[in-house]
Enzyme design. Structure first.
Site, mmCIF file in Angstrom:
data_model
loop_
_atom_site.group_PDB
_atom_site.id
_atom_site.type_symbol
_atom_site.label_atom_id
_atom_site.label_comp_id
_atom_site.label_asym_id
_atom_site.label_seq_id
_atom_site.Cartn_x
_atom_site.Cartn_y
_atom_site.Cartn_z
ATOM 1 N N LYS A 10 0.824 -1.206 0.000
ATOM 2 C CA LYS A 10 0.000 0.000 0.000
ATOM 3 C C LYS A 10 0.858 1.255 0.000
ATOM 4 O O LYS A 10 1.591 1.525 0.945
ATOM 5 C CB LYS A 10 -0.922 0.012 1.214
ATOM 6 C CG LYS A 10 -1.828 1.245 1.283
ATOM 7 C CD LYS A 10 -2.727 1.217 2.500
ATOM 8 C CE LYS A 10 -3.573 2.484 2.572
ATOM 9 N NZ LYS A 10 -4.489 2.472 3.733
ATOM 10 N N SER A 32 -10.330 1.258 6.156
ATOM 11 C CA SER A 32 -9.580 1.411 4.915
ATOM 12 C C SER A 32 -9.154 0.107 4.261
ATOM 13 O O SER A 32 -8.731 0.117 3.112
ATOM 14 C CB SER A 32 -8.332 2.272 5.157
ATOM 15 O OG SER A 32 -8.703 3.585 5.465
ATOM 16 N N SER A 84 -9.023 3.615 2.195
ATOM 17 C CA SER A 84 -7.947 4.178 1.393
ATOM 18 C C SER A 84 -7.046 3.133 0.725
ATOM 19 O O SER A 84 -6.184 3.484 -0.098
ATOM 20 C CB SER A 84 -7.067 5.091 2.266
ATOM 21 O OG SER A 84 -6.483 4.359 3.332
#
Length: 386
Positions: A85, A164, A140
């Site tokens: 990520k 997220s 996210s």
């Protein structure tokens, strides 16, 4: 969508010398080259470094195979291509790389100044939901979920501060695990954000958990596991369709003998965690009210878990929204309570809505019970193909 080998299948094949890590990683890079111009799941792709790393994995296994007396590394995830990520994702990927994983690139996260954390910005533009390009994948950990859902990699790392990992897992139709607060390293000063993983299966998520936690995942819990259902946690006001899809998934689990619903002595009604969560995230804000909300919700959750092993809810209150944003709805309303409380939670695919996009079933367990979440999710996959 392409369905590559699972992480477990790749690792077993590479360790047995039936597959070469270099070939597996090259195939993943080719999938990214073909699909990412449309999906925009990656901000960076590390082709040369990934192939070099894969070659090292093959060489290490070759040396070990040539010396039967060698006590070399087992490399439990040998040759498994992973995405991390964001551009700084390698910082948390050390245990995975040590286990033989090969990082092929950094996935998209929201752009700077984004008021809503439910979309991503890749190197080629906004990240799209792989099921409907006009919808967000969630965030996210946006690119991470898309890369896994589209079959580009079997595993991607994520972090979850309000949902997220779990929100994009639900909206992209994959498995997403948020760990217990404090169990794994985190740089978040508030303690709200923790490490997590996006995976195509619970079995692959369990491989990730074994490596990062150094803990075994039991073969399976005694079934059925007792569970409490809540459509709204007492405050959230979700749309009817995500509730119906999640509830139907629960009924499939009940029919398959995976869970047994029990009625709590007192219906679960949490205090809305939103103001408390925002206060903890706002520099200079008085945390007193946040601590009071956390303490009261912890007390109510403890009462639920005293009589059941799991809490089940929809993962999100709405289907995936368009790229212009969700309006006044908080996509986090069913997830961020458990960042505040620190409980581990997992989103499991729960079917598809009328818009053609996936929805998720949210499983929450007592602190430190990640293995229970993964075992139940794995049983769901085996028994009903969830």
């Amino acid at each position: 969508m392409a369905v590559p080998l699972s992480a477990g299948e790749i690792a077993a094949g590479v360790r047995a010398r039936e597959l070469r890590a270099v070939d597996v990683v090259e195939a993943a890079l080719e999938r990214i080259d073909r699909a990412d111009p449309q999906l925009c799941a990656f901000v960076e792709v590390w082709r040369e470094e990934a192939l070099r790393r894969a070659g090292e994995v093959d060489a290490r296994l070759g040396r070990r195979a040539a010396d039967v007396t060698r006590k070399g590394e087992a490399l439990p995830l040998a040759g498994v291509p992973i995405a991390v990520k964001g551009r700084h994702g390698l910082r948390a990927a050390g245990p995975l790389l040590a286990a033989g994983c090969v990082a092929v690139g950094a996935t998209s996260v929201p752009g700077p100044g984004t008021p809503w954390q439910t979309w991503g910005l890749g190197a080629r533009g906004r990240t799209v939901n792989p099921w409907r390009a006009d919808r967000t994948p969630g965030g996210s950990s946006a690119g991470a979920a898309v890369a896994v859902a589209a079959g580009l990699v079997p595993l991607a790392t994520g972090s979850d501060g309000a949902g997220s990992v779990r929100i994009p897992a639900a909206w992209c139709g994959v498995t997403g695990l948020k760990t217990t607060a404090g169990r794994l390293p985190s740089a978040d000063r508030t303690g709200l954000a923790v490490q997590g993983v996006l995976a195509r299966s619970a079995s692959d998520a369990a491989h990730w958990w074994r490596v990062v936690s150094q803990e075994p995942v039991p073969a399976g819990p005694p079934l059925p596991v007792t569970a409490v259902w809540s459509s709204d946690l007492g405050f959230a006001g979700p749309d009817p369709e995500p509730v119906a899809l999640a509830r139907a998934a629960v009924e499939r689990l009940v029919t398959a003998g995976v869970v047994r619903l029990v009625r709590p002595p007192v219906p679960l009604r949490l205090l809305d965690p939103g103001p408390a969560w925002l206060a903890l995230r706002t520099p200079g804000a008085d945390p007193g009210d946040a601590h009071r909300v956390r303490a009261e919700n912890d007390r109510r959750l403890a009462g639920q878990f005293a009589g059941a092993e799991l809490l089940l809810t929809p993962t999100t209150p709405t289907p995936p929204h368009g790229h212009d944003g969700p309006g006044d709805r908080y996509s986090t309303s069913l997830t961020w309570a458990f960042n505040l409380s620190g409980h581990p939670a997992l989103s499991l695919p729960a079917g598809f809505g009328g818009d053609g996009c996936p929805a998720g079933l949210h499983l929450v367990a007592p602190h430190g019970r990640e293995a229970l979440l993964l075992a139940v999710a794995r049983e769901a996959e085996v028994r009903i193909g969830s």
